[in-house]
Write a protein that holds these residues in place. Structure first.
Motif, PDB file in Angstrom:
ATOM      1  N   ALA A   1      -0.405 -11.710  11.889  1.00 21.35           N
ATOM      2  CA  ALA A   1      -0.275 -10.275  11.603  1.00 21.35           C
ATOM      3  C   ALA A   1      -0.062  -9.980  10.117  1.00 21.35           C
ATOM      4  O   ALA A   1      -0.491  -8.949   9.624  1.00 21.35           O
ATOM      5  N   HIS A   2       0.603 -10.880   9.418  1.00 16.31           N
ATOM      6  CA  HIS A   2       0.919 -10.585   8.011  1.00 16.31           C
ATOM      7  C   HIS A   2       0.262 -11.573   7.051  1.00 16.31           C
ATOM      8  O   HIS A   2       0.695 -11.714   5.917  1.00 16.31           O
TER       9      HIS A   2
ATOM     10  N   ILE B   1      -0.421  -2.418   0.295  1.00 14.48           N
ATOM     11  CA  ILE B   1      -0.991  -1.082   0.054  1.00 14.48           C
ATOM     12  C   ILE B   1       0.138  -0.046   0.114  1.00 14.48           C
ATOM     13  O   ILE B   1       1.017  -0.141   0.975  1.00 14.48           O
TER      14      ILE B   1
ATOM     15  N   GLY C   1       5.894   0.075  12.558  1.00  9.66           N
ATOM     16  CA  GLY C   1       4.590  -0.089  11.908  1.00  9.66           C
ATOM     17  C   GLY C   1       4.512   0.454  10.491  1.00  9.66           C
ATOM     18  O   GLY C   1       3.429   0.706   9.985  1.00  9.66           O
TER      19      GLY C   1
ATOM     20  N   LYS D   1       7.912  -2.883   7.415  1.00 10.26           N
ATOM     21  CA  LYS D   1       9.205  -3.519   7.083  1.00 10.26           C
ATOM     22  C   LYS D   1       9.056  -5.039   7.063  1.00 10.26           C
ATOM     23  O   LYS D   1       9.483  -5.700   6.120  1.00 10.26           O
ATOM     24  N   THR D   2       8.433  -5.574   8.115  1.00 11.39           N
ATOM     25  CA  THR D   2       8.235  -7.022   8.150  1.00 11.39           C
ATOM     26  C   THR D   2       7.292  -7.445   7.031  1.00 11.39           C
ATOM     27  O   THR D   2       7.486  -8.492   6.406  1.00 11.39           O
TER      28      THR D   2
ATOM     29  N   TYR E   1       2.449   6.027   6.780  1.00 12.76           N
ATOM     30  CA  TYR E   1       1.304   5.896   5.875  1.00 12.76           C
ATOM     31  C   TYR E   1       0.395   7.120   5.878  1.00 12.76           C
ATOM     32  O   TYR E   1       0.278   7.801   6.893  1.00 12.76           O
TER      33      TYR E   1
ATOM     34  N   ARG F   1      -0.783  -0.256  14.037  1.00  9.49           N
ATOM     35  CA  ARG F   1      -0.866  -1.509  14.805  1.00  9.49           C
ATOM     36  C   ARG F   1      -2.021  -1.489  15.793  1.00  9.49           C
ATOM     37  O   ARG F   1      -2.779  -2.454  15.887  1.00  9.49           O
TER      38      ARG F   1
HETATM   39  N1  ATP Z   1       1.990  -1.695   2.863  1.00 11.40           N
HETATM   40  C1  ATP Z   1       1.249  -2.521   3.603  1.00 11.40           C
HETATM   41  N2  ATP Z   1       0.211  -3.165   3.055  1.00 11.40           N
HETATM   42  C2  ATP Z   1      -0.546  -3.979   3.813  1.00 11.40           C
HETATM   43  N3  ATP Z   1      -0.356  -4.219   5.110  1.00 11.40           N
HETATM   44  C3  ATP Z   1       0.654  -3.592   5.722  1.00 11.40           C
HETATM   45  C4  ATP Z   1       1.509  -2.718   4.993  1.00 11.40           C
HETATM   46  N4  ATP Z   1       2.417  -2.217   5.843  1.00 11.40           N
HETATM   47  C5  ATP Z   1       2.153  -2.746   7.044  1.00 11.40           C
HETATM   48  N5  ATP Z   1       1.103  -3.577   6.987  1.00 11.40           N
HETATM   49  C6  ATP Z   1       0.546  -4.328   8.120  1.00 11.40           C
HETATM   50  O1  ATP Z   1       0.602  -3.479   9.263  1.00 11.40           O
HETATM   51  C7  ATP Z   1       1.077  -4.167  10.418  1.00 11.40           C
HETATM   52  C8  ATP Z   1       2.344  -3.528  10.958  1.00 11.40           C
HETATM   53  O2  ATP Z   1       3.372  -3.600   9.970  1.00 11.40           O
HETATM   54  P1  ATP Z   1       4.820  -4.289  10.174  1.00 11.40           P
HETATM   55  O3  ATP Z   1       4.789  -5.249  11.310  1.00 11.40           O
HETATM   56  O4  ATP Z   1       5.273  -4.803   8.868  1.00 11.40           O
HETATM   57  O5  ATP Z   1       5.662  -3.023  10.585  1.00 11.40           O
HETATM   58  P2  ATP Z   1       7.211  -2.922  10.920  1.00 11.40           P
HETATM   59  O6  ATP Z   1       7.718  -1.781  10.122  1.00 11.40           O
HETATM   60  O7  ATP Z   1       7.879  -4.228  10.755  1.00 11.40           O
HETATM   61  O8  ATP Z   1       7.135  -2.497  12.442  1.00 11.40           O
HETATM   62  P3  ATP Z   1       8.247  -2.627  13.613  1.00 11.40           P
HETATM   63  O9  ATP Z   1       9.331  -1.664  13.313  1.00 11.40           O
HETATM   64  O10 ATP Z   1       7.475  -2.230  14.851  1.00 11.40           O
HETATM   65  O11 ATP Z   1       8.684  -4.066  13.627  1.00 11.40           O
HETATM   66  C9  ATP Z   1       1.253  -5.611   9.980  1.00 11.40           C
HETATM   67  O12 ATP Z   1       0.071  -6.307  10.276  1.00 11.40           O
HETATM   68  C10 ATP Z   1       1.451  -5.488   8.489  1.00 11.40           C
HETATM   69  O13 ATP Z   1       1.100  -6.688   7.830  1.00 11.40           O
END
Ligand code: ATP
Length: 476
Positions: free
Chosen positions: A21-22, A44, A77, A80-81, A371, A409
């Protein structure tokens, strides 16, 4: 055999991680003045949060905020992760980064405080320094003699002859000199084990006889002999062949714990099945490490411990964290949650993010924002590249619209399935029709909820008053 199997498992895991995912996140995407670039290192938008994370990163590097905690708070989404990943990737290999989801702590067959202690100690690095006398150079030639008669062996070291009856010569060079070393049986065996051949750059530890292959010499990179994809090319060393060198080993406190815990043995490091580690073992290790620090032999490197879904921790865990952060070796704690005001697990009290107010008070809080359409388009574009999916401009616009209406997501998930739909119709580029198809096949949360509202009487355990469907279903 078991060890070999583990190794191949871990190789498979890296391959899976490549499209995790990341996996597109390679850092925080900041410039030298810590300003967030619009799109960089896979990141981004989300500028204010990235800037704040960059500042934290700076403090971590300067070792200034050991024992502090940072909360990443925001809607699901919102990255944060991804931000935590960005911090981890920017830290470099020597700073340990450990990551757990709070719910994992409750599913392990360890007590939750033991699981937390292990997580903390995985995030604390120890740099152990050692002065060693080494010989470092590029292998010009290795020649092994045929077994010799005792009489002819006179000129070689007797122990070498006795060890394996083999002798030989190793020619090593630097850019300035070349020397031939006589080899005994043990050295020949050690070189053989490491599969050393001419053109390799190696280091020999004089005290232990340990042979380390540093890589292939760049000068030999055009040789016809096959090199694997993992071959590392290094320069031919300069100056003297024999040097005194400071060797630094980086391990985590958890690794030292496991290696010294007699019940588990070091193989537990590979299986992860470490069990409870006794408090006495940890005390002894802490005392030893403190001695090394006093003698200047070791340094502590506080790393980062990331706990996702932190609202899943209960009041005992929070009180443990409060105390653990007081320790002078404590790592930087980064926690994340997508919850608003909710009850603290294990109590009837409600609190922001389900975190007790006294713990909340010691956190630096970074919030992430939803976003914009443009950001979503760019993230989807990066993910298409990451997953090797070619998508037409129209299809990307449609997918972005879906992302705005549903969630980022969900839109990311549709990339892979749309690529499969495209493959099925023998297409090369994912078009709007593929996106529409998978949009119809897979429901997002909104549509799934709507569907449930319409048909809930036919499901088990439905909560519509007066309906008996659920109970009937259970009895049948
Ligand atoms: N600023 C960003 N730039 C590039 N990719 C991003 C960005 N923000 C999120 N993503 C991608 O979008 C998807 C969802 O983001 P992420 O898992 O980090 O959200 P989260 O805030 O941790 O969500 P949750 O609260 O559900 O755990 C992931 O695949 C992540 O890598």
């Amino acid at each position: 055999m078991a060890e070999l199997k583990r190794l191949s498992d871990s190789r498979d895991l890296t391959r899976i991680e490549r499209i995790g995912a990341h996996s597109h996140i390679r850092g925080l995407g900041l410039d030298s003045s810590l300003e967030a670039r619009d799109a960089s290192e896979g990141m981004i938008g989300q500028q204010p949060a990235r800037r704040a994370a960059g500042l934290i990163l700076q403090l971590i590097r300067q070792g200034k905020i050991a024992g502090r905690a940072v909360l990443l708070a925001g809607q699901p989404g919102t990255g944060k992760t991804a931000l935590a990943m960005g911090i981890a990737k920017s830290l470099g290999a020597e700073t340990p980064f450990a990551s757990v989801a709070a719910s994992e702590l409750f599913s392990l067959n360890l007590s939750k405080t033991e699981a937390l202690t292990q997580a903390f100690r995985r995030a604390i690095g120890v740099r152990i320094k050692e002065e060693a006398e080494i010989i470092e150079g590029e292998v010009v030639e290795i020649s092994i003699d045929r077994p010799v008669s005792a009489a002819a062996a006179g000129s070689f070291t007797p122990s070498g002859v006795a060890a394996a009856g083999k002798t030989g010569r190793l020619t090593l060079k630097t850019t300035d000199m070349e020397t031939v070393y006589e080899l005994g049986g043990k050295m020949i065996e050690a070189l053989g084990k490491e599969k050393v051949q001419s053109g390799d750059v190696i280091a020999l530890d004089k005290a232990s006889g340990k042979v380390t292959k540093l890589g292939r010499s760049i000068g030999r990179s055009r040789d016809y002999d096959a090199v694997g994809p993992h071959t590392k090319f290094v320069k031919c060393p300069e100056g003297e062949l024999q040097k005194r060198k400071e060797v630094v080993h980086c391990v985590t406190l958890h690794e030292i714990d496991v290696i010294n815990s007699r019940t588990q043995g070091f193989l537990a490091l590979f299986t992860g099945d470490t069990g409870e580690i006794r408090a006495e073992v940890r005390d002894q290790i802490d005392t030893k490490v403190a001695e090394w620090r006093e003698e200047g032999k070791a340094e502590i490197v506080p790393g980062v411990l990331f706990i996702d879904e932190v609202h899943m921790l209960d009041i005992e865990c929070f009180s443990f964290l409060n105390r653990a952060l007081e320790n002078d070796m404590a790592p930087i704690l980064v926690i994340a949650t997508n919850r608003g005001i909710t009850s603290i697990r294990g109590t009837n009290y409600r609190s922001p993010h389900g975190i007790p107010p006294d713990f909340l008070d010691r956190l630096l809080i970074i919030t992430t924002q939803p976003y914009t359409e443009d950001d979503i388009w760019k993230i989807l574009d990066i993910r298409c590249d990451e997953e090797d999916v070619e998508m037409s401009a129209d299809a990307k616009v449609l997918l972005t619209k879906i992302g705005v209406e549903t969630s980022l997501r969900y839109a990311i998930h549709l990339i892979t399935s749309a690529a499969l739909a495209c493959q099925k119709r023998k297409g090369k580029i994912v078009e709007m029709e593929d996106i529409s198809r998978v949009y119809q096949l897979f429901l997002d949360v909104k549509r799934s909820t709507q569907y449930l509202m319409e048909y809930q009487s036919q499901y088990m355990f439905n909560e519509v008053p007066g309906e008996a469907g659920g109970d009937d279903a259970m009895q049948s």
